[in-house]
Design an enzyme around this catalytic site. Structure first.
Site, PDB file in Angstrom:
ATOM      1  CB  SER A 129       4.612  -5.011  -3.400  1.00  0.00           C
ATOM      2  OG  SER A 129       3.934  -4.180  -2.519  1.00  0.00           O
ATOM      3  N   GLY A 130       6.879  -4.078  -1.050  1.00  0.00           N
ATOM      4  CA  GLY A 130       7.276  -4.296   0.341  1.00  0.00           C
ATOM      5  C   GLY A 130       8.759  -4.574   0.514  1.00  0.00           C
ATOM      6  CB  THR A 134       8.480   3.745  -0.585  1.00  0.00           C
ATOM      7  OG1 THR A 134       7.723   3.256  -1.685  1.00  0.00           O
ATOM      8  CG2 THR A 134       8.003   5.127  -0.201  1.00  0.00           C
ATOM      9  CG  ASN A 179       4.654  -1.902   1.912  1.00  0.00           C
ATOM     10  OD1 ASN A 179       4.575  -1.511   3.072  1.00  0.00           O
ATOM     11  ND2 ASN A 179       5.420  -1.341   1.002  1.00  0.00           N
ATOM     12  CB  SER A 182       1.562  -0.947  -0.673  1.00  0.00           C
ATOM     13  OG  SER A 182       1.869  -1.268  -1.999  1.00  0.00           O
ATOM     14  CB  SER A 183       3.992   3.346  -3.661  1.00  0.00           C
ATOM     15  OG  SER A 183       5.039   3.372  -2.730  1.00  0.00           O
ATOM     16  N   GLY A 406       6.224  -2.169  -7.002  1.00  0.00           N
ATOM     17  CA  GLY A 406       6.998  -3.370  -7.290  1.00  0.00           C
ATOM     18  C   GLY A 406       6.128  -4.496  -7.830  1.00  0.00           C
ATOM     19  CD  GLU A 408       0.881  -4.962  -5.790  1.00  0.00           C
ATOM     20  OE1 GLU A 408       1.224  -4.079  -5.009  1.00  0.00           O
ATOM     21  OE2 GLU A 408      -0.041  -4.826  -6.615  1.00  0.00           O
TER      22      GLU A 408
HETATM   23  N1  LIG Z   1      15.789   0.322   5.398  1.00  0.00           N
HETATM   24  C1  LIG Z   1      14.754  -0.027   6.130  1.00  0.00           C
HETATM   25  N2  LIG Z   1      14.847  -0.049   7.475  1.00  0.00           N
HETATM   26  C2  LIG Z   1      13.810  -0.381   8.241  1.00  0.00           C
HETATM   27  N3  LIG Z   1      12.617  -0.764   7.757  1.00  0.00           N
HETATM   28  C3  LIG Z   1      12.440  -0.795   6.415  1.00  0.00           C
HETATM   29  C4  LIG Z   1      13.499  -0.419   5.535  1.00  0.00           C
HETATM   30  N4  LIG Z   1      13.051  -0.534   4.275  1.00  0.00           N
HETATM   31  C5  LIG Z   1      11.758  -0.958   4.367  1.00  0.00           C
HETATM   32  N5  LIG Z   1      11.401  -1.102   5.651  1.00  0.00           N
HETATM   33  C6  LIG Z   1      10.080  -1.536   6.160  1.00  0.00           C
HETATM   34  O1  LIG Z   1       9.397  -2.149   5.122  1.00  0.00           O
HETATM   35  C7  LIG Z   1       8.177  -1.516   4.820  1.00  0.00           C
HETATM   36  C8  LIG Z   1       7.918  -1.526   3.330  1.00  0.00           C
HETATM   37  O2  LIG Z   1       8.880  -0.731   2.675  1.00  0.00           O
HETATM   38  P1  LIG Z   1       8.520   0.112   1.408  1.00  0.00           P
HETATM   39  O3  LIG Z   1       9.699   0.930   1.119  1.00  0.00           O
HETATM   40  O4  LIG Z   1       7.241   0.809   1.590  1.00  0.00           O
HETATM   41  O5  LIG Z   1       8.361  -0.974   0.313  1.00  0.00           O
HETATM   42  P2  LIG Z   1       8.076  -0.820  -1.232  1.00  0.00           P
HETATM   43  O6  LIG Z   1       8.040   0.628  -1.514  1.00  0.00           O
HETATM   44  O7  LIG Z   1       9.200  -1.503  -1.875  1.00  0.00           O
HETATM   45  O8  LIG Z   1       6.797  -1.475  -1.464  1.00  0.00           O
HETATM   46  C9  LIG Z   1       8.335  -0.122   5.362  1.00  0.00           C
HETATM   47  O9  LIG Z   1       7.106   0.385   5.735  1.00  0.00           O
HETATM   48  C10 LIG Z   1       9.242  -0.357   6.564  1.00  0.00           C
HETATM   49  O10 LIG Z   1       8.500  -0.767   7.678  1.00  0.00           O
HETATM   50 MG   LIG Z   2       6.587   1.797  -2.180  1.00  0.00          MG
END
Ligand SMILES: Nc1ncnc2c1ncn2[C@@H]1O[C@H](COP(=O)(O)OP(=O)(O)O)[C@@H](O)[C@H]1O
Ligand SMILES: [Mg+2]
Length: 1044
Positions: A129-130, A134, A179, A182-183, A406, A408
């Site tokens: 997660s995070g 996404t 996060n 977080s989804s 992810g 967690e």
């Molecule tokens: N490629 C990226 N560039 C900049 N910030 C990112 C990037 N990927 C993730 N982040 C930061 O990390 C946070 C969490 O990412 P997210 O994709 O929501 O995580 P996950 O879906 O894996 O839980 C996002 O809200 C963003 O702030």
């Molecule tokens: Mg996500």
């Protein structure tokens, strides 16, 4: 062709060099930025070297690194300038390894492979997660939105695909400790492409939304974004209509985490985005109204509180909130109240309502809130799917994007974490199967020399969770369904009993001393592939049952809100038949997902989280090393290093690349394997670059394949041009032949037509000629069939000729065209008519003077025509009024006779009666008498009454003798005159004196009276010479010229 393949070979080598140069260039910079593909790592078995490379790149803001075609991504926690349109363009159509690693390179490769092989793919994005899953999935979607071919229709689909994201995130994402976005549901999205690569549709599958969040959040966490967006961003009027206040603190469901405001989240602007998105994805005004009605009613529901009455039963003490829920959901207040405070129990024949305790009522309220929200979320996903659906049934290829929650680990982990981590366990299993295991099995199967790579297979953990009868899921379901007093603790005991000995399972009771310290009594711990997670059993049974009291559903069925009506259909079986438990449903949906994925070509993005603090620039070695380990990256690298980047069935490989070799193009006669051998020999593959398996070719380095592919692309275009040219030629030739054939046909028809006409004409001519000849031969017979036409023709032709040759004047009348005998009579009539016509015309054309002249001439004609020889020659000499002008007559004479009106005067020669001497005299005719005048003397006056007659000869002389009555001897006798204008003078005289009948033409000689009783003679004859003399016999002899 040979020339062409030579060229390809050259360009193939050139491409190889170029790729190598690019790779070398990046190699020279590797001290600073590390290497871009772990496959090139010297110490590829060393975790430290792996970590070093990742860290080095992370600190240079290079977050992407490859392991072959797998992409490792480290969350930068800051905005990087690498997602611009320019970047997208750079990566479009460019092979892996030619540019620095990027999520766009992966997306582009997937797309192009799908296009060229026309098969389905999926991109599995994993990480805890995070870690950035996404975000990665959004980047991929954005890349396709920009790079795919677009039309107005496709743009529409593209907008919907893109905008479905913020809506789903608003309703399904929340801030957690890990996060901020977080989804809280799993998402698998298919993007459908048509054969030209245009995105034509999409479909979303959602997995297990974490509904418990609606009613409860841990400290530092939030409810789903949409609640805050509505309260913060909703327009005043909307809030008023929903009965909401603009303060999150007023709502129990929003305050438990105590962090309604988060700096990284802008609820207001997100609200606007969602609003806009809803309108694009076909939400009607009614839908949005109902949807926000539901969101608001959940908030109101949360604020409903119960009080115990004297018997300890729950009663409602907040009627205001009740009123709003009732209004927004369209359910009668009474019904709702009853539903929240009573439970329906079915006794044998009757239904009894049993009142809730306060705890029960709170539980039922929360259950209702969760059910409403959870079902509305499913409705939302369906609605989005409707708007993304592609109605066209032609075959599509798809790229699936899997962005699922992810792995967690929280300080307290519950049922949700159990499900989430189980899901990750399954996906890891899939990954292992698709990469490590299947790869190694494939080498074995294909008979490729191979040293197996050991790896940790998490199947043992999957089995621990999902095995039938003994797995945790089975045990949980069993506890939920069995009669009697089951509780979370009895569940724990059951686990201890059944799976107590499992190496990946431990509880407080089972643990050794040191471990026991880290476990509570109600905890159990699983050793997941990604690490240990301690779960607290409290709530497991409840959450798994997800019970909504039966009358709760019945209450909802009375709703007037159309979404609620949809979510709680009357057809739903009621609680007599137990629905599947939550975890079983989830397990089944994961089986479904695995099936979906197994039928597609896999691509991987492994996301890594650099630190727990969500901070940019911080690279927590321990944390990252852990992830590298559990994500199986080292094993993957080792398999990659030992293995081959690319493999394909011989026939597929040959099919695609056979144009590159003259022997294999266009058709290879032998087996596919031999064909491939021949092909790669021609392409100059070195022995260490490939291996020939039983059914497949294995290519070690991507660069070899890319160079081949590039050569193919060039060749493809040339081939396309050649084929196109040939085809065009063929088409044009076909057209030409068709036209030629048509022209010949038309020509033939035309010629035939003309020939037939000519033939007809000739036949007609023969007939006509025959008829003509026959007509000619029978022309003299009476009119009959044979000659009628001929005769008509003769007539017509004569008449036509006659028309063109008519005499021009009356005088030409003898030039009348001689008619054929047949038409003689008609010709005569015509001639007559025509001459009359001409005469008529002539007459009408003459002047009155000329008419008078002609009358005179006619008079002359009646007197002399055919009688006197000189007459014809006189006809053409016109008559004049007088031959002597008045001025030439002596004035005395004029004075004497003018009263008688002088009519005509002419000079004459008078022959004396005696001796016949000629004397020049003037002869003047007046109204009364004729006067012979010499100068001023009237020599003789002859009154017309005394004029007896006038004689002239029949010859050509111009003599005239005037006979007068002579009674008196003194009177002069007859006059013998010679006048050059004989006819004119006599004609005038005959008219003036009215003496037409007394003019006589005589032959031989004329007797005349010299004086009464004494006669003289004038003899006329014709001779060679004209003469006048006195003959011996005393007669006057007039010899006139003999006219022939
Ligand atoms: N490629 C990226 N560039 C900049 N910030 C990112 C990037 N990927 C993730 N982040 C930061 O990390 C946070 C969490 O990412 P997210 O994709 O929501 O995580 P996950 O879906 O894996 O839980 C996002 O809200 C963003 O702030
Ligand atoms: Mg996500």
């Amino acid at each position: 062709m040979t020339h062409m393949t030579l060229e390809f070979k050259e360009s193939l080598e050139e491409r190889c060099h170029q790729i190598l140069r690019n790779m070398e260039a990046s190699l020279t910079a590797r001290d600073r930025v590390g290497i871009q593909d772990f496959v090139l790592l010297d110490a590829y078995t060393s975790e430290c070297a792996f970590l070093d490379n990742l860290r080095k790149r992370f600190h240079e803001n290079i977050i992407y690194t490859y392991i072959g075609t797998l992409l490792v991504s480290v969350n930068p926690y800051k905005v990087l300038d690498i997602y611009s349109k320019k970047q997208m363009d750079t990566y479009m159509g460019v092979n892996f390894f030619e540019l620095p690693p990027h999520i766009y390179a992966l997306a582009d490769n997937v797309f192009r492979t799908m296009q060229s092989e026309f098969n389905n793919h999926f991109i599995l994005i994993s990480g805890e997660s995070g870690a950035g899953k996404t975000e990665a999935s959004k980047k991929i979607l954005q890349y396709y939105a920009v790079s795919c071919p677009s039309t107005k229709l496709l743009n529409n689909v593209r907008d919907r695909l893109l905008l479905s994201n913020p809506v789903l995130e608003a309703f399904g994402n929340a801030k957690t400790l890990k996060n901020d976005n977080s989804s809280r549901f799993g998402k698998y999205m298919d993007i459908q492409f048509d054969h030209q690569g245009g995105a034509v549709g999409g479909h979303i599958l959602s997995y297990l939304l974490e509904k418990s969040r609606v009613v409860h959040q841990n400290h530092g966490e939030r409810n789903f974004h949409i609640f805050y967006q509505l309260v913060e961003g909703g327009e005043e009027e909307l809030l008023r209509w929903l009965g909401l206040e603009r303060n999150c603190k007023n709502y129990r469901y929003l305050v438990q985490g105590d962090c309604a405001k988060v700096s990284s989240i802008n609820d207001k602007s997100d609200w606007r985005t969602v609003q806009k998105a809803l309108s694009v994805i076909d939400f009607s005004g009614n839908d949005t109204e109902n949807l926000f009605g539901i969101i608001a009613s959940v908030l109101h529901l949360g604020n409903i509180q119960f009080k115990a009455d004297s018997r300890g039963y729950a009663t409602l003490n907040n009627n205001k909130e009740m009123h709003w829920v009732s209004k927004l959901l369209g359910i009668p207040n009474q019904v709702l109240q009853q539903g929240l405070t009573h439970r329906k129990i079915e006794a044998k024949t009757e239904e009894v309502f049993s009142p809730f305790s306060v705890d029960h009522a709170v539980y039922a309220r929360d259950a209702l809130a969760k059910a409403i929200y959870g079902r509305t979320f499913n409705w939302l996903v369906n609605k989005i799917n409707e708007s993304l659906a592609n109605k066209d049934s032609s075959r599509k290829t798809v790229i699936g994007l899997l962005d699922i929650y992810g792995f967690e680990v929280f300080s307290i982990n519950s049922f949700e974490q159990f499900c989430i981590n189980y899901c990750n366990e399954k996906l890891q299993q899939l990954f292992i199967q698709l990469t490590l295991k299947s790869e190694q099995e494939e080498y074995e199967m294909e008979g490729i020399e191979w040293e197996p790579v050991p790896y940790f297979n998490n199947k043992i953990i999957c089995d621990l969770v999902e095995e039938k009868f003994r797995g945790i899921i089975s045990l949980l379901d069993e506890e939920c369904l069995r009669p009697g007093e089951a509780s979370d603790l009895t569940f724990l005991e059951k686990m201890e009993e059944k799976i107590g000995g499992h190496p990946h399972f431990v509880t407080h009771k089972l643990a050794d001393k040191s471990t026991r310290k880290t476990l509570e009594r109600g905890d159990f711990r699983l050793l997941h592939y990604a690490g240990e997670v301690t779960y607290c059993v409290v709530g497991f049974l409840d959450k798994n049952n997800d019970l909504l009291y039966r009358n709760g559903k019945e209450v909802m069925r009375q709703s007037k809100n159309s979404i609620i009506q949809h979510c709680f259909p009357a057809s739903e079986p009621d609680s007599k038949k137990r629905p599947e438990t939550v975890v079983t449903q989830f397990k089944n949906s994961l089986v479904g997902l695995t099936e979906i994925l197994m039928s597609k070509e896999p691509w991987y993005v492994r996301c890594i989280k650099p630190n727990e603090a969500k901070q940019p620039g911080q690279f927590d070695d321990v944390l990252v090393r852990h992830q590298i380990k559990y994500l199986g990256l080292m094993e993957h690298l080792r398999v990659r290093r030992a293995g081959f980047a690319y493999r394909r069935k011989y026939y597929i490989f040959l099919q695609r690349y056979k144009p590159l070799c003259p022997e294999t193009w266009p058709n290879w006669k032998g087996t596919a394997a031999e064909g491939v051998k021949c092909l790669i020999k021609h392409l100059g593959y070195r022995p260490d670059e490939y291996k020939m398996g039983r059914t497949k070719i294995f290519i070690r380095h991507p660069r070899t394949l890319f160079a081949t592919e590039d050569a193919f692309q060039v060749c493809k275009h040339k081939l396309a041009t050649t084929i196109q040219a040939k085809y065009k030629g063929y088409r044009v030739k076909g057209d030409y032949l068709k036209q030629k054939e048509a022209a010949t046909k038309i020509e033939n028809c035309w010629r035939g037509l003309m020939a037939r006409k000519e033939c007809e004409r000739r036949a007609w001519a023969v007939k006509v000629i025959k008829k003509f000849i026959k007509g000619f031969m029978t022309r003299n017979q009476p009119a009959c069939v044979d000659n009628s036409e001929y005769l008509a023709y003769v007539r017509q032709s004569y008449l036509t000729r006659l028309r063109d040759n008519l005499p021009k004047t009356v005088l030409e009348k003898d030039s009348w065209l001689t008619p054929p005998p047949l038409i003689q009579e008609a010709s005569q009539i015509l001639k007559k008519v025509y001459i009359r016509h001409m005469v008529h015309k002539y007459v009408r054309g003459i002047t009155s003077q000329r008419k008078a002249q002609l009358l005179l001439k006619e008079q002359t004609s009646s007197m002399f025509k055919g009688k006197k020889e000189s007459y014809p020659s006189s006809v053409c000499r016109p008559f004049v009024d007088t031959r002597i002008a008045l001025g030439d007559i002596n004035i005395k004479i004029l004075q004497m006779i003018q009263h008688e009106h002088i009519k005509y005067s002419v000079p004459v020669v008078k022959y004396d009666r005696n001796g016949f001497r000629p004397r020049l005299r003037q002869l003047i005719f007046t109204q009364e008498a004729a006067y012979l005048v010499e100068e001023a003397k009237i020599k003789q006056r002859i009154d017309y009454t005394s004029l007896k007659g006038v004689s002239v000869s029949n010859l050509s002389d111009s003599f005239l003798i005037l006979h007068v009555t002579c009674e008196d001897i003194r009177q002069k006798g007859d006059l013998v005159l010679q006048c050059d204008y004989l006819f004119e003078a006599l004609t005038k005289l005959s008219i003036i004196a009215d003496k037409q009948n007394c003019i006589q033409v005589v032959q031989g000689s004329v007797r005349f009276d010299i004086q009464p009783g004494r006669e003289g003679f004038v003899d006329f004859k014709s001779g060679q010479e004209s003469m006048v003399y006195r003959a011996k016999n005393g007669h006057l002899m007039v010899v006139s010229l003999e006219l022939i």
